[in-house]
Design an enzyme around this catalytic site. Structure first.
Site, mmCIF file in Angstrom:
data_model
loop_
_atom_site.group_PDB
_atom_site.id
_atom_site.type_symbol
_atom_site.label_atom_id
_atom_site.label_comp_id
_atom_site.label_asym_id
_atom_site.label_seq_id
_atom_site.Cartn_x
_atom_site.Cartn_y
_atom_site.Cartn_z
ATOM 1 N N ARG A 368 0.807 -1.222 0.000
ATOM 2 C CA ARG A 368 0.000 0.000 0.000
ATOM 3 C C ARG A 368 0.840 1.272 0.000
ATOM 4 O O ARG A 368 0.318 2.352 -0.032
ATOM 5 C CB ARG A 368 -0.930 -0.007 1.212
ATOM 6 C CG ARG A 368 -2.138 -0.884 0.991
ATOM 7 C CD ARG A 368 -3.108 -0.741 2.117
ATOM 8 N NE ARG A 368 -2.720 -1.568 3.234
ATOM 9 C CZ ARG A 368 -3.124 -2.816 3.418
ATOM 10 N NH1 ARG A 368 -3.943 -3.372 2.568
ATOM 11 N NH2 ARG A 368 -2.728 -3.507 4.454
ATOM 12 N N VAL A 369 2.154 1.140 0.080
ATOM 13 C CA VAL A 369 3.000 2.325 0.169
ATOM 14 C C VAL A 369 3.991 2.387 -0.990
ATOM 15 O O VAL A 369 4.193 3.413 -1.617
ATOM 16 C CB VAL A 369 3.776 2.332 1.510
ATOM 17 C CG1 VAL A 369 4.771 3.453 1.552
ATOM 18 C CG2 VAL A 369 2.812 2.442 2.673
#
Ligand SMILES: Nc1ncnc2c1ncn2[C@@H]1O[C@H](COP(=O)(O)OP(=O)(O)OP(=O)(O)O)[C@@H](O)[C@H]1O
Ligand SMILES: [Mg+2]
Length: 513
Positions: A368-369
């Site tokens: 997610r990053v």
């Protein structure tokens, strides 16, 4: 000539002088007594001044941590052998929390969670210490994750890219290659300046030895540190392992370095913590884990961060590992960890047995990053990959039943098989960014569609040297490189086609594998 009488007189004079210089003053010492001891925990009475997490010293110098303070008694987790401690023996408070040695002297070493060497090397030469429990960086002390952390595994770097300062869970059943992914990532840091800390919790000594051996052989061991709380160590030591390793890592982060922390694995850590808690008679909750099981993992993983420039700009990337039972990622500990981390790499046993290694299930894995940090040149190449691969997997299931397929579908399937082959990778053979870009380009430009599947390994083996000779500009790419221009793409495609012809000279019938 001195006589015996002279000798004696001299000795008496010296003794008088020493006694004269002695200062005698009262010393206050808090002591308690052991009420009950065994299985790595102890209950102690007395010691009203003890604070939470204070270090206590037991009979024979064995140390313990006060983890449970009650009105009547203190619950302690011991970090050494309990067998020599008699009930009723004296316990002393130290007024200190548990600390570990930190510093450059640890690099290249194998230590236990208290910092004692486990390799044959000499004693650690360091006088800096750091508490094992530390506050995670506050929001204002953090910065956005901007630089990628290359694992050298194409399937991860292209589709689940990691950033420096991210927390990514590696999750899967037993023996599906979880440790292998982490070890390959450590090995790939031989071509970066990242410091690697590997924390082994509750593992067999032989498994840990294999990891250390692999890193020594293929990686940059002088920039690695191994913190080992093996299976036969006291439960207290195993429990302390990830916190101690994290403190050792944070020392470098505070000095502006990028550090990778692998925690292998948190499922065993949870089990050890459950064992200790039950022995200390704490109330069991879901699956008999104590109520604070989420908190002990979240406060550990919150310590991973990218620091703001005013704090030195260092980063701590955490790769915790978790084991599932029969692929059940919705069990208690896995769901906790999934919600704490910034994404997960899920390893599927079915893929592993089909010999698709690393057995990463792309559909269930996410980062997610890291997507924002992926090298632009790689991002550009891998954009359509996930979709094409997913379409292929669906089509393949459909055609397994022997359905007749038209020419177009057959081509999609043959192309998908090339993608799958490219995503497979041997252990200890991380790919450089240039090789990854070239492989993706070879798939994307359909160069590989002409290479039989059994020649794919040969293609990959030749690739690095071939590109170095025929397309050096690609080998020189770094993680800030812009997407390839039309010309560069054409040159790369030409070089790759030439390699495909050398590797599989008599092709002509695509997909004949
Ligand atoms: N990419 C790969 N290519 C070939 N073999 C691999 C690959 N990845 C893992 N293996 C092999 O698979 C086996 C299991 O790998 P590994 O020990 O990393 O799994 P694990 O999930 O960590 O296992 P455990 O649950 O016991 O900790 C090892 O023998 C390893 O050598
Ligand atoms: Mg493992």
């Amino acid at each position: 000539m001195t006589t015996l009488a002279d000798d004696l007189r001299n000795w008496l004079d010296r003794s008088r002088a020493r006694i004269g210089s002695l200062t005698i003053e009262p010393k206050l010492e808090h002591v308690g007594r052991v009420v009950r001891v065994g299985d790595g925990v102890a209950t102690v009475s007395g010691l009203p001044e003890v604070r939470l997490d204070e270090l206590l010293v037991f009979h024979g110098g064995v140390r313990g941590l006060a983890v449970d303070l009650g009105e009547e008694a203190i619950g302690c987790v011991l970090t050494g052998d309990t067998s020599g401690i008699p009930a009723g023996s004296i316990v002393r408070g130290t007024g200190e929390v548990a600390r570990v040695p930190v510093g450059d002297a640890l690099l290249g070493r194998v230590v236990d969670p208290l910092g004692l060497p486990l390799d044959d090397g000499e004693k650690l030469d360091t006088d800096s210490f750091s508490p094992v429990e530390q506050r995670a960086p506050a929001i204002v002390e953090r910065a956005l994750v901007t630089r990628p952390l290359a694992t050298g595994l194409l399937v991860v770097d292209a589709m689940i890219p990691l950033g420096r300062g991210q927390r990514e869970l590696i999750i899967g059943d037993r023996g599906t290659g979880k440790t292998a992914i982490a070890v390959d990532t450590i090995i790939n840091q031989r071509s970066s300046d990242v410091i690697c800390v590997y924390a082994a919790i509750g593992q067999k000594a032989s498994s840990v030895a294999q990891v250390i051996e692999a890193v020594r052989r293929y990686g940059a061991p002088e920039r690695c540190l191994f913190v080992v709380g093996e299976a036969n160590a006291a439960p207290g030591l195993q429990w302390l392992t990830p916190y101690a390793a994290c403190s050792m890592a944070e020392h470098f982060v505070a000095r502006g370095r990028d550090v990778l922390l692998v925690i292998d694995d948190l499922t065993k850590h949870a089990a050890v913590y459950r064992q200790v808690s039950l022995l200390l008679r704490r109330p069991p909750g879901r699956e008999a884990y104590p109520g604070d099981i989420f908190y002990i993992h979240s406060r550990l993983l919150e310590r991973a961060a990218k620091l703001a420039p005013e704090r030195g700009g260092g980063s701590l990337t955490a790769l915790p590992i978790a084991e599932t039972q029969a692929g059940n990622i919705s069990a208690y500990i896995p769901t906790n960890l999934i919600s704490i981390t910034d994404g997960q790499i899920y390893l599927d046993p079915r893929l592993f047995y089909e010999d698709q290694k690393p057995a990463v299930d792309v559909g269930k894995s996410v980062s997610r990053v890291g997507g924002k940090t992926q090298a632009p040149v790689l991002k550009d190449m891998s954009e359509s990959l996930r979709l094409e691969y997913a379409q292929f997997l669906e089509l393949e299931v459909f055609t397994r039943f022997g359905t007749m397929v038209d020419e177009r579908t057959r081509k999609v399937i043959e192309h998908g098989r090339r993608i799958r082959a490219v995503l497979g990778q041997r252990q200890f053979a991380p790919l450089s960014l240039g090789e990854q870009v070239a492989l993706l380009s070879a798939v994307g430009e359909h160069v590989l569609d002409e290479v039989p599947l059994d020649r794919m390994d040969a293609f990959r083996a030749e690739l690095g040297a071939w590109l170095g000779e025929h397309c050096p500009e690609v080998m020189a790419l770094d993680d800030r490189a812009a997407p390839l221009s039309g010309d560069q793409r054409a040159r790369l495609k030409a070089a790759l086609s030439a390699l495909a012809h050398t590797v599989a000279p008599s092709n002509g019938e695509p997909g004949k594998a």
